[in-house]
Scaffold this motif. Structure first.
Motif, short mmCIF file in Angstrom:
data_model
loop_
_atom_site.label_atom_id
_atom_site.label_comp_id
_atom_site.label_asym_id
_atom_site.label_seq_id
_atom_site.Cartn_x
_atom_site.Cartn_y
_atom_site.Cartn_z
N GLN A 1 0.85 -1.19 0.00
CA GLN A 1 0.00 0.00 0.00
C GLN A 1 0.89 1.24 0.00
O GLN A 1 1.85 1.33 0.75
CB GLN A 1 -0.92 0.01 1.21
N THR A 2 0.55 2.18 -0.86
CA THR A 2 1.36 3.37 -1.05
C THR A 2 0.63 4.60 -0.52
O THR A 2 -0.54 4.80 -0.85
CB THR A 2 1.67 3.55 -2.56
N PRO A 3 1.31 5.43 0.28
CA PRO A 3 0.68 6.66 0.77
C PRO A 3 0.22 7.55 -0.39
O PRO A 3 0.87 7.60 -1.45
CB PRO A 3 1.79 7.34 1.57
N GLU B 1 0.12 10.31 -5.68
CA GLU B 1 -0.28 11.51 -6.44
C GLU B 1 0.84 12.02 -7.33
O GLU B 1 0.60 12.67 -8.34
CB GLU B 1 -0.74 12.60 -5.48
N LEU B 2 2.08 11.71 -6.96
CA LEU B 2 3.23 12.13 -7.76
C LEU B 2 3.63 11.07 -8.80
O LEU B 2 4.64 11.22 -9.48
CB LEU B 2 4.42 12.45 -6.85
N GLY B 3 2.83 9.98 -8.88
CA GLY B 3 3.08 8.97 -9.89
C GLY B 3 3.85 7.75 -9.41
O GLY B 3 4.09 6.83 -10.18
N GLY B 4 4.22 7.74 -8.14
CA GLY B 4 5.01 6.63 -7.63
C GLY B 4 4.20 5.59 -6.89
O GLY B 4 3.02 5.79 -6.58
N ALA B 5 4.83 4.48 -6.60
CA ALA B 5 4.25 3.42 -5.78
C ALA B 5 5.41 2.70 -5.08
O ALA B 5 6.55 2.74 -5.55
CB ALA B 5 3.44 2.45 -6.62
N LEU B 6 5.11 2.05 -3.96
CA LEU B 6 6.13 1.39 -3.15
C LEU B 6 6.09 -0.12 -3.30
O LEU B 6 5.02 -0.70 -3.49
CB LEU B 6 5.94 1.75 -1.67
N PHE B 7 7.24 -0.73 -3.19
CA PHE B 7 7.34 -2.19 -3.14
C PHE B 7 8.46 -2.57 -2.19
O PHE B 7 9.31 -1.74 -1.84
CB PHE B 7 7.55 -2.79 -4.54
N PHE C 1 13.88 -4.16 2.43
CA PHE C 1 14.07 -2.90 1.71
C PHE C 1 12.74 -2.42 1.17
O PHE C 1 11.95 -3.22 0.65
CB PHE C 1 15.06 -3.08 0.55
N VAL C 2 12.52 -1.12 1.29
CA VAL C 2 11.34 -0.47 0.71
C VAL C 2 11.87 0.42 -0.41
O VAL C 2 12.79 1.21 -0.20
CB VAL C 2 10.59 0.38 1.74
N TYR C 3 11.29 0.25 -1.60
CA TYR C 3 11.72 1.00 -2.77
C TYR C 3 10.52 1.73 -3.38
O TYR C 3 9.38 1.49 -3.00
CB TYR C 3 12.23 0.07 -3.87
N HIS C 4 10.83 2.55 -4.37
CA HIS C 4 9.79 3.23 -5.13
C HIS C 4 9.99 2.96 -6.61
O HIS C 4 11.10 2.63 -7.04
CB HIS C 4 9.82 4.74 -4.87
N ASN C 5 8.92 3.07 -7.34
CA ASN C 5 8.96 2.90 -8.78
C ASN C 5 7.80 3.70 -9.34
O ASN C 5 6.88 4.06 -8.61
CB ASN C 5 8.77 1.43 -9.13
N GLY C 6 7.81 3.95 -10.62
CA GLY C 6 6.62 4.51 -11.24
C GLY C 6 5.51 3.49 -11.10
O GLY C 6 5.72 2.29 -11.29
N ALA C 7 4.32 3.92 -10.73
CA ALA C 7 3.20 3.00 -10.49
C ALA C 7 2.84 2.20 -11.73
O ALA C 7 2.27 1.12 -11.63
CB ALA C 7 1.99 3.77 -9.98
N GLU C 8 3.20 2.71 -12.90
CA GLU C 8 2.86 2.01 -14.15
C GLU C 8 3.85 0.90 -14.49
O GLU C 8 3.62 0.12 -15.40
CB GLU C 8 2.79 3.01 -15.31
N SER C 9 4.94 0.80 -13.74
CA SER C 9 5.94 -0.23 -14.04
C SER C 9 5.43 -1.61 -13.63
O SER C 9 4.57 -1.75 -12.76
CB SER C 9 7.25 0.08 -13.32
N TYR C 10 5.95 -2.62 -14.29
CA TYR C 10 5.64 -3.99 -13.90
C TYR C 10 6.79 -4.89 -14.34
O TYR C 10 7.47 -4.61 -15.30
CB TYR C 10 4.31 -4.47 -14.49
N TYR C 11 6.99 -5.95 -13.56
CA TYR C 11 8.10 -6.86 -13.80
C TYR C 11 7.64 -8.29 -13.54
O TYR C 11 6.76 -8.52 -12.71
CB TYR C 11 9.28 -6.53 -12.87
N GLY C 12 8.26 -9.23 -14.20
CA GLY C 12 7.92 -10.63 -14.03
C GLY C 12 8.16 -11.16 -12.63
O GLY C 12 7.59 -12.17 -12.24
N VAL C 13 8.99 -10.47 -11.86
CA VAL C 13 9.28 -10.93 -10.50
C VAL C 13 8.62 -10.04 -9.44
O VAL C 13 8.92 -10.18 -8.26
CB VAL C 13 10.81 -11.01 -10.23
#
Length: 187
Positions: A144-146, A151-157, A166-178
């Motif tokens: 869950q992303t604050p 609102e700035l386009g990011g999301a946490l994983f 580790f907590v990271y950020h990425n563009g919310a539109e990104s996706y990866y096989g893993v």
């Protein structure tokens, strides 16, 4: 998720058997809890069984990680060693999915979780899960992303590497096989 309103009796029995076996094989996750009480609670809430069925169907391996005595609720998390296989290669939410012009993923984590009747883990819940045992050593999971980050386009994983969460950020539109997501459910 398929449009399914209820499980057959056979599906319920198979699911309860699977959950019981996992519960008994992983008592370190839920010390001092008894399966008979859990099963009674599950049988009284068939809509929750459907959510657990979907968690299991997408290879999340749901198990109880806590009990909230104040609310009399068992708390299930996905406990698969890696991010659930049936929920990978998804971006964060519908807005992110719709923003992609090319190479869109098939789905997004937030809509999938809602359809399953579960919630994405919060950062705090993810850290609690990692204290029980180590997960996501080769994969990562959306959390869950604050709203200010979203609102700035990011999301946490998150993931577990080098003995740390580790907590990271990425563009919310990104996706990866893993990268997938882990869910929680209160029953």
């Amino acid at each position: 998720m398929p449009e399914k309103k209820e499980l057959t009796r056979e599906q319920q029995e198979d699911l309860l058997k699977t959950l019981k076996t996992r519960f008994e094989e992983n008592m370190h996750r839920h010390k001092d809890l008894e399966w008979a009480n859990v099963q009674t609670k599950l049988e009284a809430h068939p809509e929750k069984l459907l959510s657990l069925y979907e968690m299991e169907r997408t290879e999340g391996e749901p198990d109880i990680v806590d009990y909230d005595a104040n609310k009399d609720e068992y708390i299930f998390f996905d406990c698969s060693a890696e991010s659930p296989k049936g929920r990978r290669s998804v971006c964060y939410d519908r807005e992110a999915l719709e923003s992609r012009k090319k190479h869109k993923p098939e789905n997004n984590a937030m809509d999938m979780a809602t359809a399953m009747g579960i919630e994405l883990l919060t950062e705090e819940q993810y850290r609690v899960l990692q204290q029980i045992e180590n997960f996501d050593k080769k994969t990562s999971s959306w959390i869950q992303t604050p709203s200010d980050i979203r609102e700035l386009g990011g999301a946490l994983f998150c993931d577990f590497r080098f003995g740390h969460v580790f907590v990271y950020h990425n563009g919310a539109e990104s996706y990866y096989g893993v990268r997938g997501f882990r869910g929680s459910l209160r029953v």
